[in-house]
Motif scaffolding. Sequence first.
Motif, PDB file in Angstrom:
ATOM      1  N   MET A 192       0.867  -1.173   0.043  1.00  0.00           N
ATOM      2  CA  MET A 192       0.039   0.058  -0.077  1.00  0.00           C
ATOM      3  C   MET A 192       0.758   1.044  -0.017  1.00  0.00           C
ATOM      4  O   MET A 192       1.727   1.424   0.764  1.00  0.00           O
ATOM      5  N   SER A 193       0.709   2.073  -0.965  1.00  0.00           N
ATOM      6  CA  SER A 193       1.688   3.289  -1.069  1.00  0.00           C
ATOM      7  C   SER A 193       0.466   4.485  -0.821  1.00  0.00           C
ATOM      8  O   SER A 193      -0.543   4.401  -0.587  1.00  0.00           O
ATOM      9  N   GLU A 216      -2.499   5.322  -2.444  1.00  0.00           N
ATOM     10  CA  GLU A 216      -3.827   4.726  -2.048  1.00  0.00           C
ATOM     11  C   GLU A 216      -4.303   5.288  -0.947  1.00  0.00           C
ATOM     12  O   GLU A 216      -5.471   4.709  -0.334  1.00  0.00           O
ATOM     13  N   ASP A 260      11.007   0.944  -0.435  1.00  0.00           N
ATOM     14  CA  ASP A 260       9.410   1.167  -0.648  1.00  0.00           C
ATOM     15  C   ASP A 260       9.139   0.621  -2.222  1.00  0.00           C
ATOM     16  O   ASP A 260       7.885   0.001  -2.403  1.00  0.00           O
ATOM     17  N   TRP A 261      10.005   1.044  -3.071  1.00  0.00           N
ATOM     18  CA  TRP A 261       9.542   0.727  -4.403  1.00  0.00           C
ATOM     19  C   TRP A 261       9.982  -0.826  -4.863  1.00  0.00           C
ATOM     20  O   TRP A 261       9.167  -1.189  -5.500  1.00  0.00           O
ATOM     21  N   PRO A 271       9.749  -4.573  -4.693  1.00  0.00           N
ATOM     22  CA  PRO A 271       8.544  -5.772  -4.204  1.00  0.00           C
ATOM     23  C   PRO A 271       9.372  -6.397  -3.057  1.00  0.00           C
ATOM     24  O   PRO A 271      10.481  -6.796  -3.403  1.00  0.00           O
ATOM     25  N   ALA A 272       8.543  -6.804  -2.183  1.00  0.00           N
ATOM     26  CA  ALA A 272       9.221  -7.264  -1.147  1.00  0.00           C
ATOM     27  C   ALA A 272       9.618  -8.818  -1.403  1.00  0.00           C
ATOM     28  O   ALA A 272      10.659  -9.022  -0.880  1.00  0.00           O
ATOM     29  N   THR A 304      13.383  -8.541  -2.115  1.00  0.00           N
ATOM     30  CA  THR A 304      14.178  -7.980  -1.341  1.00  0.00           C
ATOM     31  C   THR A 304      15.798  -8.848  -1.057  1.00  0.00           C
ATOM     32  O   THR A 304      16.781  -8.001  -1.074  1.00  0.00           O
ATOM     33  N   ALA A 313      14.410  -3.764   6.155  1.00  0.00           N
ATOM     34  CA  ALA A 313      13.671  -3.936   5.173  1.00  0.00           C
ATOM     35  C   ALA A 313      13.584  -5.440   4.945  1.00  0.00           C
ATOM     36  O   ALA A 313      12.599  -5.958   3.960  1.00  0.00           O
ATOM     37  N   GLY A 314      14.068  -6.230   5.273  1.00  0.00           N
ATOM     38  CA  GLY A 314      13.947  -7.806   5.540  1.00  0.00           C
ATOM     39  C   GLY A 314      15.069  -8.489   4.444  1.00  0.00           C
ATOM     40  O   GLY A 314      14.856  -9.604   4.174  1.00  0.00           O
ATOM     41  N   VAL A 315      16.224  -8.026   4.425  1.00  0.00           N
ATOM     42  CA  VAL A 315      17.173  -8.623   3.550  1.00  0.00           C
ATOM     43  C   VAL A 315      17.450 -10.032   4.376  1.00  0.00           C
ATOM     44  O   VAL A 315      17.651  -9.981   5.728  1.00  0.00           O
ATOM     45  N   ARG A 336       5.348   1.996   4.065  1.00  0.00           N
ATOM     46  CA  ARG A 336       6.695   1.317   4.321  1.00  0.00           C
ATOM     47  C   ARG A 336       7.657   2.319   4.239  1.00  0.00           C
ATOM     48  O   ARG A 336       8.748   2.227   4.991  1.00  0.00           O
ATOM     49  N   LEU A 357      10.208   2.779   7.360  1.00  0.00           N
ATOM     50  CA  LEU A 357      11.498   2.491   7.447  1.00  0.00           C
ATOM     51  C   LEU A 357      12.586   3.812   7.587  1.00  0.00           C
ATOM     52  O   LEU A 357      13.636   3.912   8.295  1.00  0.00           O
ATOM     53  N   LYS A 385       1.320  -2.394  -5.735  1.00  0.00           N
ATOM     54  CA  LYS A 385       1.752  -3.350  -4.851  1.00  0.00           C
ATOM     55  C   LYS A 385       0.232  -3.881  -4.292  1.00  0.00           C
ATOM     56  O   LYS A 385      -0.866  -3.231  -4.046  1.00  0.00           O
ATOM     57  N   GLU A 391       0.949  -8.227  -0.366  1.00  0.00           N
ATOM     58  CA  GLU A 391       2.305  -7.961  -0.295  1.00  0.00           C
ATOM     59  C   GLU A 391       2.749  -6.977   0.765  1.00  0.00           C
ATOM     60  O   GLU A 391       3.635  -6.982   1.628  1.00  0.00           O
ATOM     61  N   THR A 392       1.876  -5.708   0.773  1.00  0.00           N
ATOM     62  CA  THR A 392       2.012  -4.865   1.911  1.00  0.00           C
ATOM     63  C   THR A 392       2.186  -5.289   3.087  1.00  0.00           C
ATOM     64  O   THR A 392       2.848  -5.012   4.101  1.00  0.00           O
ATOM     65  N   ARG A 406       6.993  -7.873   8.395  1.00  0.00           N
ATOM     66  CA  ARG A 406       8.394  -8.315   8.268  1.00  0.00           C
ATOM     67  C   ARG A 406       9.260  -7.154   9.176  1.00  0.00           C
ATOM     68  O   ARG A 406      10.120  -7.256   9.942  1.00  0.00           O
ATOM     69  N   ARG A 434      11.484  -7.074  12.352  1.00  0.00           N
ATOM     70  CA  ARG A 434      12.817  -6.714  12.609  1.00  0.00           C
ATOM     71  C   ARG A 434      13.173  -5.554  13.358  1.00  0.00           C
ATOM     72  O   ARG A 434      13.973  -5.167  13.985  1.00  0.00           O
TER      73      ARG A 434
END
Lengths: 379, 647
Positions: free
Chosen positions: A1-2, A5, A135-136, A138-139, A142, A185-187, A315, A319, B3, B7-8, B14, B18
């Motif tokens: 969701m950005s 939206e 943010d850009w 896609p998860a 990552t 960010a989940g790396v 997101r 972050l 998105k 996914e969001t 996540r 973290r």
Amino acid sequence: MSYLEYAVKSAPTGYRKIFYLNWPVAILLASVSGAGFLMLYSVAGGSFSPWAEPQIKRFVMGFFLMLGVAMVPIWFWRSLAGIAYLMTIALLVAVELFGTVGMGAQRWIDLGFMRLQPSELMKITLVMFLAAYYDWLPAKRTSHPFWVILPVIVIIIPTFLVLRQPDLGTSILLLAAGGGLMFLAGVHWAYFAAVIASAIGLVTAVFQSRGTPWQLIKDYQFRRIDTFLDPSSDPLGAGYHITQSKIALGSGGWTGRGFMQGTQSRLNFLPEKHTDFIFTTLAEEFGFLGGFSLLGLYALIIIFCVWSALMNKDRFSSLLILGIALNFFLFFAVNMSMVMGMAPVVGVPLPLVSYGGSAMLVLMLAFGLMQSAHVHRLR
Amino acid sequence: MKKTRAETDFSHRRISRRAALLGGAQLLFIGGLAARMRFLQVDQADQFRLLAEENRINVRLIPPSRGEVFDRNGIRLAQNAPSYRIVIVREDAGDTDAVLEKLSRIIALDAETLERTKLELKRSPSFLPVTIAEDVSWDDISRVSVNAPALPGVTPEVGLSRVYPQGSDFAHVLGYVGPVSDYDLEKIDDPEPVLRIPRFQIGKVGVETKLEPMLRGRAGAKRVEVNAAGRVMREIDRREGTPGSDLQLTIDAKLQGYVQARLSEESASAVVIDCDTGDLVACASAPTFDPNLFVRGISVKDYKSLTENKYRPLASKTVQGLYPPGSTFKMMTAMAALEAGLIGPDETVYCPGHLTVSGRRFHCWKRAGHGWVDLQTSLKRSCDVYYYDLAIKIGIEKISAMAKRFGLGVRHDVPMSAVAQGIAPTMDWKATNYGQDWRVGDTVNVSIGQGFMLASPMQLAVMTARLATGRSVEPRLIKSIDGVETPGRGGEDLGMNENNLRKMRRAMNAVVNDRRGTAYGSRIIEDTMRMAGKTGTSQVRNITAAERRAGVIRNEDLPWERRDHALFVSFGPIEAPKYAAAVVVEHGGGGSKAAAPIARDIMLQALYGGIPPLDAYPAKDRERIDAQQEKLRDMQPQASFVGRDQA
């Protein structure tokens, strides 16, 4: 969701935004800065000049800067992330070429009305840029190697430029903040394990390079590390800083010697008493209670920021807030470790308390972004 | 990039996970910092507080003022006089080069001094004073003070330095002080911190060094707060030190000055001792030197001229110089024989001019001999053979024991440098020191104070005082300490037969006052002041048989260092002995000619407490004595303050 939206209508508008600021954080920042004014007044021997007065002016300036930045929607700032990053890199290069040498390092650009330290700014724009990037992205991607290499390059370039100044402290902070953001960010864990392993390798390489023509860090940095490992080896030379700083801290006791009664700072035994080592003066004059209180204020700032980030469903915003909080944390954690003899003396000031214009303004700018993200969050 | 909601949500979960992890880690680290802070500030607080105090508090010593020394009548012999120096403080001076340039136009400063000052200014912190010149005259100080406005940062400072107002008169008794040297520090096991103060003065020689602990006093201290650069911020507290004790010597400065002048440029020494108390009222060694030179640091040239002088001005001859006592020792041989009952009444010995002892011929000084002599005649005319004869009868052990009872061969406890013990030889002594058996010839030599026999002028004075009183007079140099009289030592009866002592005194009387006595020329004619004494002429060379046959070379024809020593011991007045004196003129020739006249002058000066009337002298001497007194008056220092010019 950005943010596209969001139901934008749910966000506050106009002057009403001011009521939706994260006021606890703002008040905490003011309190910490207030402690700073007090200490700067004390180390000047009970005088507003030369340090306390300019510091207060800059804080007021910084506070309005924070409010101003907070009023602008976060999506505007997000759109600037890329440009800001590139411009800061350009400034770092400019410092390299035209900068003023101060304290054995090339750090400033003289803008006429103030001296700008681009490396300070870099801490924020790097976090901004990485937050925008994730943010850009896609998860799912990552942890894809290609999408991991890109941010690493983004981090490495400014780190390298700052290291060349040379400013070991700030480059470590940049590296840690960038890495921290990637972690948030989940790396994948494996990457971090690999980086830590190679970091150990790098440290070994640095020490191996000692005394050779391609020595990676300066002699004085080596010496600082040496004396960190064994401060008693050179109590009057390079170990002097740490020894005197520990004496000042330790002699504070529970309640301290009292405001303006610290002998260590008043009699100039403390080095850099108004900048990097200002915490020792506070600890000497206000004791464990004073030092612990300041640490508590810092911890509360971190807690409120993390809380704000967790509440925020955007997101980029979370972050960014987490990145700023991490930066802030690294700032005071490294400084305090340093003055308490737990880390080498690398030249990191105590945020908002140490005397210094760039750092204060950049921090307030960063908290402005944090406030903007907080105000314009999805409700 | 659009998105999806899923996914969001996934990414938000996540990030939250973290973020919580990292936030937790941060809080943990903050906890660690707090623990460390607690450890430093609470657990180790005492230790660090102590270190902080050590940092800021500096203990500065306040040097004690040294005790002063006075003569028996309260005349100052050693005092602490202000000594001026000029200092410059860089931070007050501004342009130090310009200020020094101006200063050098006002007072004389050589190029070397300027260079040293500039170098020191460069090296020391800007707030510390740097000494430009020391021992500056009062004139220069006034000149600097007048020009103070033109000389920023330049100030005159005053310190204390030792001064000996009597100058050379007390050089050997008092000695002198000087700055502590590294060599001094090495000698002391646990040097007091005060000794590390630059230019702090300690005793180097004489009373100054022997009674150093008394004279020095105890240093005070002040605690000051200093900053990291060492600048004193304020004084916290101070504890005053104790000044050194003031000493009073038994010496009479007036008499001492006279004796010193009378000995003049001879290589000679004289000791005058009070027969009742043992007080040394004069103790002079000539030639002498100015101890003030040593206080400020003597120049190489001056020092060389002192060490290369063959009359040895630096030696303290009264206690350090050892001489064969010659005929002055005959009283000891005679006393040993009398106490052993070996001399009967009216016993006489025939002196043919020599005596042969186990194949070796011992000569009397008079080649023709004295004929029949008794005890009194032998002493009066100083017959040697009489004593050879006595010595062979009584043996060395008794003679030596008698000498020791009279204070010869015994180290007297006097706080002067290098007090010599002398030698009163015994058989054991020779065996130990030479690994040889004692021979009768050695006894014969000792009987007339030659051979192994050695004594210092002070010992001879003590011997004479004991003869005069029959009591064990002990020399005393310190009359009082801080006004408290020091107890005299000795004074108990020697245990001699009074008749024997009377015989000796009568014989000594005859030496001076009998027309045929050896010292008749040096008699005193004032009845109440008459003195008794004994001449001595001690050989420093062997006269070979060949030389004797060819005729003994006259003393005047010998080089100075081979001439005989001239000695004279005396006491007076005869009826109630007050003073005993010993005079030794090194290589002066005959005792009657060189030493006795000096002894008489000194004795009269002591007895009269000043210049004696001319009618105390025999009529034919008066004109000469008058001229001599005139001359000596000019020689004695008149001013009581010497050594430093004051406007």
